[in-house]
Motif scaffolding. Structure first.
Motif, PDB file in Angstrom:
ATOM      1  N   GLU A 136       0.336  -2.452   7.669  1.00  0.00           N
ATOM      2  CA  GLU A 136       0.763  -1.240   6.958  1.00  0.00           C
ATOM      3  C   GLU A 136       1.244  -0.174   7.945  1.00  0.00           C
ATOM      4  O   GLU A 136       2.273   0.474   7.724  1.00  0.00           O
ATOM      5  CB  GLU A 136      -0.395  -0.697   6.109  1.00  0.00           C
ATOM      6  N   SER A 161      -5.267   9.160  -3.037  1.00  0.00           N
ATOM      7  CA  SER A 161      -4.402   8.121  -3.602  1.00  0.00           C
ATOM      8  C   SER A 161      -5.081   6.751  -3.563  1.00  0.00           C
ATOM      9  O   SER A 161      -5.895   6.469  -2.686  1.00  0.00           O
ATOM     10  CB  SER A 161      -3.090   8.064  -2.818  1.00  0.00           C
ATOM     11  N   ASP A 162      -4.716   5.896  -4.528  1.00  0.00           N
ATOM     12  CA  ASP A 162      -5.164   4.506  -4.555  1.00  0.00           C
ATOM     13  C   ASP A 162      -4.110   3.570  -3.975  1.00  0.00           C
ATOM     14  O   ASP A 162      -4.175   2.350  -4.159  1.00  0.00           O
ATOM     15  CB  ASP A 162      -5.466   4.066  -5.993  1.00  0.00           C
ATOM     16  N   LEU A 163      -3.150   4.114  -3.272  1.00  0.00           N
ATOM     17  CA  LEU A 163      -2.017   3.339  -2.785  1.00  0.00           C
ATOM     18  C   LEU A 163      -2.463   2.120  -1.977  1.00  0.00           C
ATOM     19  O   LEU A 163      -2.029   0.991  -2.246  1.00  0.00           O
ATOM     20  CB  LEU A 163      -1.106   4.230  -1.932  1.00  0.00           C
ATOM     21  N   TYR A 164      -3.333   2.348  -0.993  1.00  0.00           N
ATOM     22  CA  TYR A 164      -3.693   1.252  -0.101  1.00  0.00           C
ATOM     23  C   TYR A 164      -4.658   0.270  -0.752  1.00  0.00           C
ATOM     24  O   TYR A 164      -4.673  -0.914  -0.403  1.00  0.00           O
ATOM     25  CB  TYR A 164      -4.262   1.804   1.208  1.00  0.00           C
ATOM     26  N   LYS A 202      -4.395  -0.666  -3.903  1.00  0.00           N
ATOM     27  CA  LYS A 202      -3.485  -1.535  -4.668  1.00  0.00           C
ATOM     28  C   LYS A 202      -2.737  -2.489  -3.735  1.00  0.00           C
ATOM     29  O   LYS A 202      -2.552  -3.669  -4.042  1.00  0.00           O
ATOM     30  CB  LYS A 202      -2.492  -0.679  -5.456  1.00  0.00           C
ATOM     31  N   LYS A 203      -2.302  -1.960  -2.591  1.00  0.00           N
ATOM     32  CA  LYS A 203      -1.589  -2.808  -1.634  1.00  0.00           C
ATOM     33  C   LYS A 203      -2.506  -3.905  -1.081  1.00  0.00           C
ATOM     34  O   LYS A 203      -2.069  -5.041  -0.872  1.00  0.00           O
ATOM     35  CB  LYS A 203      -1.043  -1.957  -0.480  1.00  0.00           C
ATOM     36  N   ASN A 234     -12.268   0.616  -0.661  1.00  0.00           N
ATOM     37  CA  ASN A 234     -11.579   1.797  -0.127  1.00  0.00           C
ATOM     38  C   ASN A 234     -12.235   2.313   1.143  1.00  0.00           C
ATOM     39  O   ASN A 234     -11.552   2.774   2.063  1.00  0.00           O
ATOM     40  CB  ASN A 234     -11.540   2.904  -1.182  1.00  0.00           C
TER      41      ASN A 234
END
Length: 525
Positions: free
Chosen positions: A438, A461-464, A466-467, A489
């Motif tokens: 990433e 954010s929940d971005l990572y 989800k990734k 997380n």
């Protein structure tokens, strides 16, 4: 030196090792017995000669001998093992505590050597090499676009202290090739990952294995924490598979009073060797907590057992692995070695914590699966203990032998029931690889951020998350992570912190919501 460890590989080229010792024969057997034994040895040697000289096809008899040695040792116990010459050098190097090299953490990403992070103040960092760089050439040797085995790759990067190597790297952020001259130096292999404050006057020391330098690393950390006024200390031995027995004993001595028994061993001939604490202890009165789990083994269990059996501290976590056998390593002339079980060790109350191994090595090492099946990772009442193996400490506390150390304070696995695989996945190197990849996509994503800014950004954010779910799915694993979202997380954030800011920042994140830490820091009602 006596060795007490599971024989396990270490990520990025580090494995366990130990010293050597020569034996001698005392009571010689009768002549007819001696002749029979010599005949058996001669038969094996003759068979190898027959294969070499008469067998119809060409055969590598060295490999046959190795298979024979492995087969013989497998009939003894799970911890008597053969170490071939190709592995012995790495084994010895890891347990020595340092090596001569260029000072990088890396892994093979696609077809190239990708630098996760240069060792702080190491040769590569001083030369100007950065995280994300790819090593294309070491001298004139091409390192990319080919599948180099680890030992070949290490041999290109290691060398004599003070020797120089020219590295050609590709820096993705600048889209250019760069050349660096790196002077090799001694690179420490830390066995103490962290020593820091985790609460009001509470110190924390994480030990990942017991190597030659472990006691000195531990003592340095303890001294620094004492200067900060700690009154309690956590020794974290989770996932510590063991190592040198002497190092664990030396650490136990720091907490026990003069002449308190630390451990004793019994050999084949029945001789007993007892080891007692000395007057040298530097932390004999403050509170002590020892964290263990199902992967804490051998030397870790010696230290935990000494603290528990002397009523010196509180053992926190889950039942330990259960290895109570002592190995010595004996060398062969070809550079290989055999690690042979020569004794059993016993905790101060007289208990052996060795778990049974009569069902074979495969069942022995898969025993943790039965612990999951019985619910042991989630409830202390599910731990199976035998009343016949009950012992009492000096203050009357009941402790048990026969299969690991049962904690005084039980803390379940940090996962919803049925999601053990998620918890264990997070302990592998895959989180580190995900984070590296990433960051590799955009190394400016956190550029200029303070640590506080970074934490705020990760929490918003929940971005990572989800990734990461997609990343794991792409590997072929379909794991349900939503119920363990907070845990996942936390590990992702901690790994970003490590790669961006350094090792101590990893622990700053990972310990804040750690279940065992919260157990000891939460005021009792």
């Amino acid at each position: 030196m006596k060795f007490n460890s599971k024989y396990l590989p270490i990520v990025i080229g580090a494995t366990f090792a130990l010293g050597t010792i020569a034996g001698s024969v005392m009571n010689a057997p009768a002549n007819d017995q001696l002749l029979a034994k010599n005949y058996s040895k001669t038969k094996l040697n003759k068979l190898i000669d027959f294969i070499n000289t008469e067998y119809v096809d060409s055969v590598n008899t060295d490999s046959i001998v190795n298979l024979t040695v492995d087969n013989i040792l497998s009939k003894l116990d799970p911890h008597s093992v053969y170490i071939p010459p190709s592995e012995q050098a790495e084994v010895a190097e890891s347990m020595k505590g340092d090596f001569v090299g260029i000072g990088i953490n890396f892994y093979m990403y696609k077809d190239s050597v990708a630098i996760i992070k240069p060792v702080e103040n190491g040769p590569s960092a001083k030369a100007g090499i950065k995280s994300g760089d790819r090593i294309l050439f070491a001298g004139k040797t091409k390192l990319y676009g080919r599948k180099l085995p680890s030992d070949s790759l290490f041999s290109k990067l290691k060398g004599l202290q003070g020797s120089e190597i020219e590295l050609t790297v590709f820096r993705k952020s600048e889209q250019k090739k760069l050349k660096f001259k790196v002077k090799r130096d001694i690179i420490p292999i830390k066995s103490v990952d962290a020593s820091l404050l985790i609460g009001n006057n509470v110190g924390y020391i994480k030990i990942n294995r017991f190597a030659e330098t472990t006691f000195n690393e531990f003592k340095t950390g303890l001294t620094r924490l004492k200067q900060k006024g700690i009154q309690s200390l956590v020794i974290d031995l989770r996932d510590n598979g063991g190592g040198y027995m002497e190092e664990a004993i030396a650490i136990a001595d720091e907490f026990l009073k003069d002449k308190q028994l630390i451990v004793f061993t019994k050999s084949k001939n029945g001789s007993t060797e007892k080891t007692y604490a000395t007057k040298a202890g530097s932390f004999e009165t403050g509170k002590v907590y020892v964290f263990i789990n199902e992967n804490s083994a051998s030397a870790s269990e010696i230290l935990a057992g000494a603290i528990q059996d002397n009523d010196r501290g509180t053992i926190v976590g889950r039942r330990s692995f259960g290895k109570g056998l002592v190995q010595r390593e004996m060398d062969f002339n070809d550079g290989s070695a055999v690690r042979l079980t020569v004794a059993r060790y016993y905790t101060p109350t007289g208990r052996s914590i060795q778990k049974p191994y009569k069902k074979g090595n495969e069942e022995y090492f898969k025993e943790s699966e039965s612990r999951i099946a019985t619910g042991e990772f989630y409830a202390k009442d599910s731990i199976k203990v035998a009343d016949s193996l009950k012992f009492k400490t000096p203050k009357g506390k009941i402790v048990y032998g026969g299969g690991g150390i049962v904690p005084d304070v039980f803390v379940p696995l940090e996962a919803e029931h049925g999601n053990e695989n998620v918890a264990y996945l997070l302990q592998t190197g895959i989180v580190g690889h995900f984070v590296f990849e990433e960051l590799d996509k955009n190394r400016n994503a956190f550029a200029g951020d303070s640590f506080a800014d970074f934490l705020a950004k990760m929490k918003s954010s929940d971005l990572y998350f989800k990734k990461f779910k997609n990343y794991i799915l792409m590997t072929g694993l379909d794991l349900k992570m939503d119920k363990t979202k907070a845990l996942v997380n936390r590990h992702i954030t901690a790994e970003f912190a490590r790669q961006l800011y350094g090792e101590l920042y990893y622990y700053d994140v990972i310990l804040k919501e750690d279940a065992m830490i919260k157990t000891i820091l939460t005021p009792k009602k």
